[in-house]
Scaffold this active site. Structure first.
Site, PDB file in Angstrom:
ATOM      1  N   SER A 155       0.825  -1.204   0.000  1.00  0.00           N
ATOM      2  CA  SER A 155       0.000   0.000   0.000  1.00  0.00           C
ATOM      3  C   SER A 155       0.857   1.252   0.000  1.00  0.00           C
ATOM      4  O   SER A 155       1.926   1.295   0.618  1.00  0.00           O
ATOM      5  CB  SER A 155      -0.910   0.007   1.238  1.00  0.00           C
ATOM      6  OG  SER A 155      -1.590   1.241   1.349  1.00  0.00           O
TER       7      SER A 155
ATOM      8  N   TYR B  49      -0.763  -0.511  10.741  1.00  0.00           N
ATOM      9  CA  TYR B  49      -1.055  -0.988   9.394  1.00  0.00           C
ATOM     10  C   TYR B  49      -0.017  -0.495   8.402  1.00  0.00           C
ATOM     11  O   TYR B  49       0.511  -1.276   7.590  1.00  0.00           O
ATOM     12  CB  TYR B  49      -2.452  -0.524   8.977  1.00  0.00           C
ATOM     13  CG  TYR B  49      -2.804  -0.873   7.546  1.00  0.00           C
ATOM     14  CD1 TYR B  49      -3.148  -2.176   7.197  1.00  0.00           C
ATOM     15  CD2 TYR B  49      -2.798   0.108   6.545  1.00  0.00           C
ATOM     16  CE1 TYR B  49      -3.466  -2.498   5.883  1.00  0.00           C
ATOM     17  CE2 TYR B  49      -3.115  -0.215   5.236  1.00  0.00           C
ATOM     18  CZ  TYR B  49      -3.441  -1.510   4.908  1.00  0.00           C
ATOM     19  OH  TYR B  49      -3.748  -1.827   3.610  1.00  0.00           O
TER      20      TYR B  49
END
Length: 244
Positions: A141, A154
């Site tokens: 990501s 995350y």
């Protein structure tokens, strides 16, 4: 979508495959002829997706449990005789400000998001290396590069996974095993909804929108390894008639 791919005779494992991107990919791969093993901790959703298609089986496993992952994957490899693909979709994505984070919360995110990828890749690699073939997909990501408020566990996990994938790709490349990264962008998944309750989900891309890139990377058309396929920045598709 699946008509462009023929996965007949292939065996594909998908962690976190009971819902979200993993679930959409499991359905597509099964429709393309693959025997798909869904590895997840959600018994209810796992049973549901396995009931949808005769080519899908559900295996309950916590991806952060090293021994359990090796045991389950080893059993699948023995039963099927091969493993052609691994898609690492299992994640957690909690909203936790750094100043409120506990050691237990951080450890849980890293155990699932990072260790889960490590153990799944370790488990499938021997079989793929003996075959001199196999495709592994890990999800990364842009938040690892740019950050996102209240998502430090995350974002840190995604940075770690990218570093791992680049390294692991070079370890298994001599044996014909491909390891590639997929950046899906912002997708309306159960995990994303839980972490972003105020988002505009009506205009957001769906898990099915990631199926095409995932199927490509699993297929023999994708000859590259150590690469990043990205659909981040993709604009929502909202057709509007031109009146000029």
């Amino acid at each position: 979508m699946t008509s462009s791919f023929d996965f007949t005779g292939k065996v594909i494992l998908i962690t976190g495959g009971a819902s979200g991107i993993g679930g959409a990919t499991a359905r597509a791969a099964a429709e393309a002829g693959a025997r798909v093993a869904v590895l997840d901790v959600n018994d209810e959703l796992g049973a549901e997706i396995a009931a949808e298609h005769e080519n899908i089986s559900f295996h309950r496993v916590d991806v952060s449990d090293h021994d359990a992952v090796l045991e389950v994957v080893g059993g699948i490899a023995s039963a099927e005789g091969r493993i052609d693909g691994l898609v690492c979709c299992a994640i957690v994505q909690p909203l936790i400000p750094v100043l409120e984070m506990t050691p237990q919360q951080l450890k849980k995110v890293l155990a699932i998001n990072v260790e889960g990828v490590f153990w799944a890749c370790k488990a499938v690699a021997p079989t793929m290396m003996r075959q001199n073939s196999g495709s592994i997909i890990v999800f990364v990501s842009g938040t690892a590069d740019l950050g996102k408020p209240n998502s430090s566990p995350y974002t840190a996990s995604k940075g770690a996974v990218a570093g791992f994938a680049h390294t692991f790709a070079k370890e298994v490349q001599p044996y014909g095993v491909r390891v590639n990264m997929l950046r899906p962008g912002i997708i309306d998944t159960p995990q994303f909804r839980g972490s972003n309750p105020n988002a505009d989900f009506g205009k957001m891309d769906k898990p099915s929108d990631v199926v095409g890139p995932a199927m490509f990377l699993l297929s023999d058309f994708a000859t590259m390894t150590n690469s990043i396929v990205t659909r981040e920045g993709s604009l929502p598709r909202s057709p509007k008639a031109y009146e000029g």
